[in-house]
Motif scaffolding. Structure first.
Motif, PDB file in Angstrom:
ATOM      1  N   ILE A 116      88.746  53.906  83.265  1.00 49.18           N
ATOM      2  CA  ILE A 116      88.781  52.794  82.306  1.00 49.18           C
ATOM      3  C   ILE A 116      87.380  52.545  81.755  1.00 49.18           C
ATOM      4  N   ASN A 117      86.365  52.682  82.614  1.00 45.37           N
ATOM      5  CA  ASN A 117      84.992  52.519  82.153  1.00 45.37           C
ATOM      6  C   ASN A 117      84.626  53.590  81.137  1.00 45.37           C
ATOM      7  N   THR A 118      85.115  54.818  81.361  1.00 47.30           N
ATOM      8  CA  THR A 118      84.858  55.908  80.425  1.00 47.30           C
ATOM      9  C   THR A 118      85.520  55.633  79.090  1.00 47.30           C
ATOM     10  N   ILE A 119      86.790  55.158  79.153  1.00 49.40           N
ATOM     11  CA  ILE A 119      87.513  54.839  77.922  1.00 49.40           C
ATOM     12  C   ILE A 119      86.814  53.714  77.170  1.00 49.40           C
ATOM     13  N   CYS A 120      86.359  52.696  77.884  1.00 46.08           N
ATOM     14  CA  CYS A 120      85.681  51.566  77.241  1.00 46.08           C
ATOM     15  C   CYS A 120      84.407  52.012  76.549  1.00 46.08           C
ATOM     16  N   ASN A 151      94.531  70.798  67.418  1.00 46.50           N
ATOM     17  CA  ASN A 151      95.529  71.161  68.428  1.00 46.50           C
ATOM     18  C   ASN A 151      95.000  70.856  69.822  1.00 46.50           C
ATOM     19  N   LEU A 152      95.823  70.195  70.640  1.00 44.00           N
ATOM     20  CA  LEU A 152      95.445  69.812  71.997  1.00 44.00           C
ATOM     21  C   LEU A 152      96.313  70.522  73.029  1.00 44.00           C
ATOM     22  N   PHE A 193      89.883  69.652  76.539  1.00 46.54           N
ATOM     23  CA  PHE A 193      90.552  68.367  76.334  1.00 46.54           C
ATOM     24  C   PHE A 193      89.777  67.213  76.967  1.00 46.54           C
ATOM     25  N   ASP A 194      89.177  67.436  78.126  1.00 50.68           N
ATOM     26  CA  ASP A 194      88.438  66.353  78.778  1.00 50.68           C
ATOM     27  C   ASP A 194      87.304  65.849  77.893  1.00 50.68           C
ATOM     28  N   TRP A 232      86.425  60.766  72.187  1.00 46.86           N
ATOM     29  CA  TRP A 232      87.229  60.180  71.114  1.00 46.86           C
ATOM     30  C   TRP A 232      88.355  59.306  71.658  1.00 46.86           C
ATOM     31  N   ALA A 233      88.367  59.097  72.974  1.00 44.11           N
ATOM     32  CA  ALA A 233      89.391  58.247  73.615  1.00 44.11           C
ATOM     33  C   ALA A 233      90.795  58.697  73.259  1.00 44.11           C
TER      34      ALA A 233
END
Length: 470
Positions: free
Chosen positions: A326-330, A401-402, A429-430, A436-437
């Motif tokens: 969550i900290n990474t996403i924030c 493409n992912l 992907f990571d 880019w969340a």
């Protein structure tokens, strides 16, 4: 049964290891026992298989020249494990002295998983349940439109059939009580999830609020559920049920005086507070809180509301580790504010040449995402882009493409012959997820006439999407 196992076909790849198994004794060390795990990956995406427990990697297994892997554990506690061949994973349950082999094709991962060896039969049944539930889930959306009587008849019939299948196999295989926890959970929580989803999806699809028409005992099964079952803390059917239940319980029905953003904030804070009350096991609670946070934070952004949400999340969550995603996403969300430059990620073009995102992030650019495994989406989004390109020819559309490997991606491009967008592939992907969340293919990123972020959290299928391009 819907899943037939043809052991003759896979005998050739496991024969050398069967000899090893047959020569091994059932050794024990205290209360722990020797265990074996191995197998073969057809059409591998990479050279590694990760063996995990509770989302933590226990061992990294390297494929040999024949795409096989094998490991002996001198001490492996009985329980539920998982193996990952990125980006896919599946569960595997070990009892004492189990010696399990698996064969899987990365191009059709879940449908191709076959286990054999001591302990293979019960794991094949767990896969059968998984595939049955997934197939049933895909048929459910029209059923959610039905009135209560028709809906109940449909899901009760399916549940009864699945329970019969479960009882038959339990008697035939005679699996352990430890394994039964997961087999029974796969049966029950799929059914419970449908009941939680019904009032929500029915209202979205039909406009009818059916809550007051549900019988008084509709949710009676909730009283039988242990909301702090540590054994199930990382088991997808259980975690998914808890998420569906909280979505249902956290709904705010009287909200005419709230804006859409404020309603989303209040609803998600409500869900977290209910989770805090119901779930006493910190591990399960943190998993659920993280699911709520991921979903909320990656919708259309309101930075002020995000901070209010995070303040509540941090008070309730016990996960203070540096690994907390969550900290990474924030952090990523903060970098994706309106007016910022889009962080650089490395992509690959159709010729296999590395391309920096900064070279295609020109003024008036739209980034959208797709994967070959979601065919309906990839077709729909490219059709949508074709229409948008004709309306807004000054915009540059970039398709990323992912999750597919490069060969699958290039094959899809050859089959579909897309013309309206610049087609690129994401090999890491990571990296794109963290910068880019990105956690779902429906995300769309729009850059303004200066090449800066205009909206990094929109959806190309939103009814008001074109307003962003005008």
């Amino acid at each position: 049964m819907m899943y037939k196992y043809t052991y003759v076909k896979i005998l050739s790849f496991i024969f050398p290891i069967i000899v090893l198994f047959c020569s091994c004794k059932n050794e024990s060390k205290g209360s722990e026992y020797v265990a074996y795990f191995g197998g073969e990956v057809i059409n591998p995406n990479n050279t590694l298989v990760l063996f995990c427990k509770d989302n933590e990697v226990i061992d990294t297994l390297k494929l040999d020249k024949n795409n096989r892997f094998f490991i002996q554990f001198d001490s492996l506690a009985p329980g539920l494990y998982s193996f990952k061949h990125e980006p896919e994973y599946q569960y595997v349950y070990f009892d004492k002295n189990d010696s399990i082999m698996v064969r899987v094709n990365s191009k059709d991962f879940d449908e191709s998983v076959v286990y054999c060896g001591r302990g293979g039969e019960k794991n094949n049944f767990l896969m059968e349940l998984y595939l049955k539930n997934e197939k049933d889930k895909n048929k459910m959306f029209d059923v959610f439109d039905d009135n209560f009587e028709a809906f109940s008849k449909n899901i009760d019939t399916t549940y009864s059939n699945t329970k019969s299948l479960y009882k038959t196999n339990k008697e035939a295989i005679k699996w352990s009580e430890g394994f039964d926890v997961y087999a029974k959970a796969a049966v029950d929580f799929s059914y419970y999830s449908k009941k939680e989803l019904y009032p929500l999806i029915h209202k979205i699809r039909t406009g009818e609020d059916i809550i007051e028409k549900l019988p008084a005992n509709y949710y009676s099964y909730r009283s039988t559920i242990d909301f702090s079952n540590a054994e199930l803390s990382n088991y997808a059917p259980y975690v998914m049920y808890l998420s569906n239940m909280l979505n249902n319980m956290g709904t705010i029905n009287y909200h005419n005086h709230f804006t859409e953003n404020d309603l989303a904030l209040k609803t998600n804070i409500n869900k977290m507070k209910i989770a805090d009350t119901l779930i006493k096991n910190s591990k399960i609670k943190d998993n659920i809180l993280n699911n709520i946070a991921f979903t909320y934070l990656l919708e259309d952004q309101n930075m002020a509301n995000n901070q209010k949400f995070l303040d509540c999340y941090k008070k309730i969550s016990t996960d203070k580790s540096k690994k907390n995603e969550i900290n990474t996403i924030c952090s990523a969300i903060q970098m994706l504010k309106v007016g910022n430059s889009l962080p650089e990620v490395m992509l690959v073009d159709v010729n296999g040449k590395k391309v920096s995102s900064t070279t295609v992030a020109r003024p008036n650019t739209v980034f959208f995402f797709w994967t070959e495994s979601a065919k309906s989406h990839l077709e729909a989004v490219h059709k949508k882009v074709t229409v948008l390109k004709s309306k807004f020819p000054h915009y540059n559309f970039v398709a990323v493409n992912l999750n597919d490997n490069q060969e699958e991606w290039q094959k899809a491009l050859f089959n579909y012959q897309f013309k309206a967008a610049t087609e690129l592939h994401c090999p890491d992907f990571d990296d794109i997820k963290n910068k880019w969340a990105i956690n779902k293919i429906h995300r769309t990123i729009i850059l303004d006439n200066k090449g800066l972020i205009k909206n990094a959290f929109t959806n190309i299928f939103d009814s008001h999407f074109e307003d962003n391009l005008k």
